[in-house]
Design a protein around this motif. Structure first.
Motif, PDB file in Angstrom:
ATOM      1  N   LEU A  36     -34.556  -3.390 -12.429  1.00 49.66           N
ATOM      2  CA  LEU A  36     -35.786  -4.109 -11.471  1.00 49.66           C
ATOM      3  C   LEU A  36     -37.098  -2.743 -11.730  1.00 49.66           C
ATOM      4  O   LEU A  36     -36.922  -1.654 -11.949  1.00 49.66           O
ATOM      5  CB  LEU A  36     -35.211  -4.370 -10.403  1.00 49.66           C
ATOM      6  CG  LEU A  36     -34.012  -4.636  -9.714  1.00 49.66           C
ATOM      7  CD1 LEU A  36     -33.564  -4.655  -7.729  1.00 49.66           C
ATOM      8  CD2 LEU A  36     -34.382  -6.503  -9.620  1.00 49.66           C
ATOM      9  N   ALA A  37     -38.039  -3.993 -11.994  1.00 52.61           N
ATOM     10  CA  ALA A  37     -39.384  -3.155 -11.944  1.00 52.61           C
ATOM     11  C   ALA A  37     -39.644  -2.580 -10.690  1.00 52.61           C
ATOM     12  O   ALA A  37     -39.831  -2.465 -10.151  1.00 52.61           O
ATOM     13  CB  ALA A  37     -40.586  -3.673 -12.574  1.00 52.61           C
ATOM     14  N   PRO A  38     -39.983  -0.923 -10.693  1.00 46.70           N
ATOM     15  CA  PRO A  38     -40.388  -0.170  -9.451  1.00 46.70           C
ATOM     16  C   PRO A  38     -42.153  -0.301  -9.559  1.00 46.70           C
ATOM     17  O   PRO A  38     -42.931  -0.037 -10.296  1.00 46.70           O
ATOM     18  CB  PRO A  38     -40.360   1.447  -9.795  1.00 46.70           C
ATOM     19  CG  PRO A  38     -40.011   0.775 -11.359  1.00 46.70           C
ATOM     20  CD  PRO A  38     -39.901   0.089 -11.727  1.00 46.70           C
ATOM     21  N   VAL A  39     -41.939  -0.632  -7.617  1.00 46.22           N
ATOM     22  CA  VAL A  39     -43.724  -0.525  -7.884  1.00 46.22           C
ATOM     23  C   VAL A  39     -43.944   1.116  -7.552  1.00 46.22           C
ATOM     24  O   VAL A  39     -45.497   1.479  -7.085  1.00 46.22           O
ATOM     25  CB  VAL A  39     -43.935  -1.566  -6.774  1.00 46.22           C
ATOM     26  CG1 VAL A  39     -45.512  -1.316  -6.386  1.00 46.22           C
ATOM     27  CG2 VAL A  39     -43.814  -2.833  -7.276  1.00 46.22           C
ATOM     28  N   LEU A  40     -42.984   1.524  -6.569  1.00 45.46           N
ATOM     29  CA  LEU A  40     -43.050   2.545  -6.466  1.00 45.46           C
ATOM     30  C   LEU A  40     -42.118   3.385  -5.713  1.00 45.46           C
ATOM     31  O   LEU A  40     -40.621   2.857  -5.650  1.00 45.46           O
ATOM     32  CB  LEU A  40     -44.027   2.319  -4.539  1.00 45.46           C
ATOM     33  CG  LEU A  40     -43.843   3.601  -3.648  1.00 45.46           C
ATOM     34  CD1 LEU A  40     -45.783   4.243  -4.201  1.00 45.46           C
ATOM     35  CD2 LEU A  40     -43.548   3.539  -1.949  1.00 45.46           C
ATOM     36  N   LEU A  41     -42.250   4.882  -5.887  1.00 42.60           N
ATOM     37  CA  LEU A  41     -41.350   5.297  -6.030  1.00 42.60           C
ATOM     38  C   LEU A  41     -41.608   6.860  -5.502  1.00 42.60           C
ATOM     39  O   LEU A  41     -42.723   7.411  -4.972  1.00 42.60           O
ATOM     40  CB  LEU A  41     -40.862   6.170  -7.743  1.00 42.60           C
ATOM     41  CG  LEU A  41     -40.014   6.992  -7.566  1.00 42.60           C
ATOM     42  CD1 LEU A  41     -38.559   6.619  -6.878  1.00 42.60           C
ATOM     43  CD2 LEU A  41     -39.554   8.650  -8.647  1.00 42.60           C
ATOM     44  N   VAL A  42     -40.556   7.013  -4.284  1.00 37.96           N
ATOM     45  CA  VAL A  42     -40.239   8.195  -3.029  1.00 37.96           C
ATOM     46  C   VAL A  42     -39.535   9.089  -3.295  1.00 37.96           C
ATOM     47  O   VAL A  42     -37.659   8.355  -3.366  1.00 37.96           O
ATOM     48  CB  VAL A  42     -41.199   8.141  -1.493  1.00 37.96           C
ATOM     49  CG1 VAL A  42     -40.428   9.202  -1.016  1.00 37.96           C
ATOM     50  CG2 VAL A  42     -41.925   6.691  -1.567  1.00 37.96           C
ATOM     51  N   ASP A  43     -39.660  10.803  -3.637  1.00 37.75           N
ATOM     52  CA  ASP A  43     -38.689  11.321  -3.850  1.00 37.75           C
ATOM     53  C   ASP A  43     -38.575  12.637  -2.862  1.00 37.75           C
ATOM     54  O   ASP A  43     -39.650  13.264  -3.349  1.00 37.75           O
ATOM     55  CB  ASP A  43     -38.537  11.863  -5.210  1.00 37.75           C
ATOM     56  CG  ASP A  43     -37.446  12.792  -5.512  1.00 37.75           C
ATOM     57  OD1 ASP A  43     -36.459  12.672  -4.729  1.00 37.75           O
ATOM     58  OD2 ASP A  43     -37.297  13.222  -6.729  1.00 37.75           O
ATOM     59  N   GLY A  44     -37.849  12.729  -1.520  1.00 41.72           N
ATOM     60  CA  GLY A  44     -38.899  13.986  -0.919  1.00 41.72           C
ATOM     61  C   GLY A  44     -40.478  13.599  -0.097  1.00 41.72           C
ATOM     62  O   GLY A  44     -40.300  12.798   0.314  1.00 41.72           O
ATOM     63  N   ASP A  45     -41.040  15.408  -0.581  1.00 38.95           N
ATOM     64  CA  ASP A  45     -42.630  14.961  -0.839  1.00 38.95           C
ATOM     65  C   ASP A  45     -43.089  13.935  -1.543  1.00 38.95           C
ATOM     66  O   ASP A  45     -44.458  13.991  -1.733  1.00 38.95           O
ATOM     67  CB  ASP A  45     -42.845  16.202  -0.258  1.00 38.95           C
ATOM     68  CG  ASP A  45     -42.063  16.922   0.720  1.00 38.95           C
ATOM     69  OD1 ASP A  45     -41.707  16.065   1.954  1.00 38.95           O
ATOM     70  OD2 ASP A  45     -41.859  18.067   0.696  1.00 38.95           O
ATOM     71  N   THR A  46     -42.536  13.937  -2.769  1.00 39.57           N
ATOM     72  CA  THR A  46     -43.073  13.776  -3.374  1.00 39.57           C
ATOM     73  C   THR A  46     -43.511  11.693  -3.533  1.00 39.57           C
ATOM     74  O   THR A  46     -42.295  11.007  -3.785  1.00 39.57           O
ATOM     75  CB  THR A  46     -42.588  13.759  -4.593  1.00 39.57           C
ATOM     76  OG1 THR A  46     -42.091  15.358  -5.294  1.00 39.57           O
ATOM     77  CG2 THR A  46     -43.262  13.588  -6.233  1.00 39.57           C
ATOM     78  N   ILE A  47     -44.730  11.049  -3.496  1.00 36.38           N
ATOM     79  CA  ILE A  47     -45.041   9.591  -4.162  1.00 36.38           C
ATOM     80  C   ILE A  47     -45.076   9.658  -5.371  1.00 36.38           C
ATOM     81  O   ILE A  47     -46.461   9.746  -5.667  1.00 36.38           O
ATOM     82  CB  ILE A  47     -45.965   9.333  -2.968  1.00 36.38           C
ATOM     83  CG1 ILE A  47     -44.898   9.111  -1.608  1.00 36.38           C
ATOM     84  CG2 ILE A  47     -45.862   8.026  -2.957  1.00 36.38           C
ATOM     85  CD1 ILE A  47     -46.375   9.411  -0.449  1.00 36.38           C
TER      86      ILE A  47
END
Length: 110
Positions: A36-47
């Protein structure tokens, strides 16, 4: 907590690993997985929302099965003319389970 917003079937869905999502019908590979194509990734405090960085991120999902949506009845009627028309529609859907969110930017602090 890692989650992503993916584009699927003209809509956007917020997914995490283990989430079960119903999407518009998607053709899967022989092993039953899709990307699936990501539009946004949130990894802890990193966006991460930059298209160049998101090209390195992969969201994989396992197809659980194909199904059909609820029946929608479309009726048209014009008074005093004898015109009436009835039509039905059922959407073709695919139920998927998110198995992995990863890539070179996942888990990296900026």
């Amino acid at each position: 907590m890692v989650y992503a917003v993916v584009r699927a079937g003209g809509r956007q869905e917020k997914v995490e690993v283990g989430t079960v999502v119903v999407l518009d019908r998607i053709a899967a590979r022989e092993d039953g997985t899709i990307q699936l194509a990501p539009v946004l990734l949130v990894d802890g405090d990193t966006i991460t929302h930059d298209a160049k960085d998101l090209a390195k991120v992969t969201v994989t999902a396992e197809v659980l099965g194909n199904e059909r949506g609820k029946k929608i009845v479309i009726q048209k009627f014009k008074n005093k003319t004898g015109y009436k028309k009835r039509q039905g529609h059922r959407s073709e859907l695919t139920r998927v389970k998110i198995t992995g969110i990863g890539g070179s930017t996942a888990g990296k602090k900026k």
